[in-house]
Design an enzyme around this catalytic site. Structure first.
Site, PDB file in Angstrom:
ATOM      1  N   GLY B  68      18.366  59.136  27.860  1.00 45.23           N
ATOM      2  CA  GLY B  68      17.548  59.164  26.638  1.00 45.23           C
ATOM      3  C   GLY B  68      16.219  59.730  26.795  1.00 45.23           C
ATOM      4  O   GLY B  68      15.333  59.681  25.856  1.00 45.23           O
ATOM      5  N   CYS B 124      20.946  68.503  26.544  1.00 47.28           N
ATOM      6  CA  CYS B 124      21.140  66.721  27.139  1.00 47.28           C
ATOM      7  C   CYS B 124      22.091  66.144  26.051  1.00 47.28           C
ATOM      8  O   CYS B 124      21.848  66.093  24.688  1.00 47.28           O
ATOM      9  CB  CYS B 124      19.673  66.290  26.730  1.00 47.28           C
ATOM     10  SG  CYS B 124      19.701  64.524  27.180  1.00 47.28           S
ATOM     11  N   GLY B 233      25.937  71.028  39.046  1.00 47.65           N
ATOM     12  CA  GLY B 233      27.133  70.078  38.668  1.00 47.65           C
ATOM     13  C   GLY B 233      27.887  69.534  39.829  1.00 47.65           C
ATOM     14  O   GLY B 233      28.679  70.406  40.174  1.00 47.65           O
TER      15      GLY B 233
END
Lengths: 222, 289
Positions: B68, B124, B233
């Site tokens: 977060g 995000c 990734g």
């Protein structure tokens, strides 16, 4: 994170616990943790993450950790001849011991960080009592905590000069108390913010760098 | 064997860059020499406390996180910026809730000589707006990137995009003046606790499990845009670095693999690959096309 490959020197079962020992050069503070994985995880990436363990003891170049098999990762570690370990990380118990008798308490079988602490306190001649909340299968660990008492609850600790706790729970107000927490971790070095611990003043601290040992009053759920 | 690459006019002494949020100041010194640039955790205009725990779940060859965007806010961040000075270019990742936030952040960072490039975190998966990830559609990518580029006053702006719609997103970013795109962010993912019959974690998937998805995004974006691509990734080995460059990446970000490997080993493996093939790092870029 840098890992070092080591050969497991010995493995011992104490009830539901296993003590894993491996060679380690260097010092450690009671309450610090290491990340451990089976050597095979290095190339398979599965399980992906290493697991954090409190340092159980360090003696004569032999590090030990206390392990209970919880899932695939811990099962692999428990059965591997070769493991990969990080150096000890995090903030351990602070050695600023007040004058007087101190209590060491472990909640729900979380005894691991207290072993080295108890030995260090003993070396320094600090009077102490040890109280452990243990399940029946965990009782054999008493061998490593001579004189410790198995308790359901910790009763009145208000007579102690300080409390060194492992595992979350209420502590009596007005007594200095340090507590070691266990959190799931990814990086173990402060980068990922995954091992968040809620703070009394709001927000979160990282168990891996600001902990795993905190002043109990800093935490929200104590 | 030459490891150097050029990205947006900056010389990187290796093509490796840490992925935002995976390389804290505690880790920076330990990996000195490995990375061609430093990239701290995403910063927002105001401090953010982040999401309540649990924030992590392990998955096959990967992990889900839902942090977060915990961060101290841009002002405190700037005070601590010197901790990230290791003599290589410093990139800063930023996120906001509106185009105005990105513009404000870029203006603030552009005024600081220590910051060499700005990466816009446009994807995000753990911070949402109106049920959609912010910048989930090309129109908002274009709007935000344009505002950021204008505020950045000539400093390179990199757009970090989601896997879904990566090509359209990259094209939109290019149209809006981005100097490069980072592909991809974590994939939206879910962990369910069967025993408790409840959701354990809703977050972003990273790690080797997502590598093929990321490679495909890089490969297709390379054909669709003219600006450089930072591949990201699941990069966990030196061969992975080579694969991303061959697919079209100019530089490659190391994310959660840095938690389980010493990034020095990844660089060593990549150097070994270059020695074996007799190639320089820059020769690899897009060579699989």
């Amino acid at each position: 994170m840098r890992f070092h490959r080591v050969r497991v020197e010995s493995r011992e079962r104490l009830g539901s616990y296993r003590v894993l020992r491996y060679p380690w050069e260097g010092d450690v503070e009671p309450g610090q943790f290491v990340l451990i994985r089976a050597a095979s995880q290095r190339t398979s990436f599965d399980p992906f993450l290493a697991r954090p363990f409190s340092v159980y003891d360090l003696r004569g170049g032999v590090m030990s950790v206390l392990l209970e098999v919880r899932g695939r990762g811990t099962r692999l570690i428990a059965s591997s001849e070769e493991i990969e370990v990080s150096a000890p990380h995090g903030r351990g118990y602070r050695p600023d011991v007040p004058a007087g008798r101190v209590a060491l308490i472990a909640r729900e079988g979380k005894v691991a960080p207290l072993r080295l602490l108890y030995r260090r306190l003993q070396e320094r001649g600090v009077d102490h009592d040890i109280f452990l909340q243990l399940a029946a299968a965990q009782v054999p660990i008493l061998r490593d905590f001579p004189g410790a008492r198995v308790v359901d609850d910790f009763g009145d600790l208000s007579g102690y000069a300080a409390v060194y706790a492992s595992g979350p729970g209420a502590v009596p107000p007005g007594i200095p108390c340090q507590v070691a927490v266990e959190e799931m971790m990814a990086c173990g070095e402060g980068s990922c913010y995954g091992c968040a611990v809620p703070l009394a003043g709001g927000g979160y601290a990282r168990a891996c760098v600001e902990g795993p040992v905190f002043e109990a009053r800093e935490l929200a759920w104590i | 064997m030459d490891l150097n690459v050029e990205l947006c006019g900056l010389r990187l002494h290796t093509p490796l860059v840490p992925a935002a949020g995976t390389h804290g100041k505690e880790a920076v010194q330990a990996s000195e020499g490995v990375y061609g640039a430093v990239l701290p955790k995403t910063v927002t205009p105001q401090p953010r406390t982040g999401n309540p725990p649990p924030r992590l779940a392990e998955t096959p060859a990967g992990m889900i996180n839902s942090i977060g965007l915990q961060n101290p806010g841009v002002e405190r961040f700037m005070e601590e910026l010197d901790a990230f000075d290791t003599g290589v270019p410093l990139f800063v990742s930023v996120a906001g809730e509106t185009a105005g936030d990105y513009s404000l952040l870029c203006g603030r960072l552009a005024a600081d000589d220590r910051v060499r490039a700005i990466e816009l975190n446009l994807s995000c998966p753990n911070v949402e707006r109106g049920g959609l990830y912010f910048c989930a559609v090309p129109a908002s990518v274009e709007e935000v990137v344009a505002a950021a580029v204008e505020a950045a006053g000539g400093k390179p702006v990199l757009a970090k995009l989601a896997s879904e719609g990566a090509v359209e997103g990259a094209q939109a970013a290019e149209r809006a003046g981005a100097a490069a795109v980072t592909l991809i962010n974590t994939l939206p993912a879910l962990a369910v606790d069967a025993r408790r019959r409840e959701v354990r974690l809703r977050g972003g998937l990273s790690g080797p499990a997502i590598k093929p998805v990321a490679l495909r995004a890089v490969y297709e974006a390379f054909r669709a845009v003219g600006i450089p691509i930072l591949g990201c990734g699941g990069v966990a080995t030196g061969t992975d670095v080579a694969e991303f460059m061959l697919a079209g990446a100019t530089a490659v970000q190391i994310g959660s693999a840095g938690f389980v490997r010493d990034p020095r080993e990844i660089l060593r493996e990549f150097s070994g690959y270059l020695r074996e093939t007799g190639l320089d790092a820059r020769d690899l870029i897009g060579a699989a096309h």
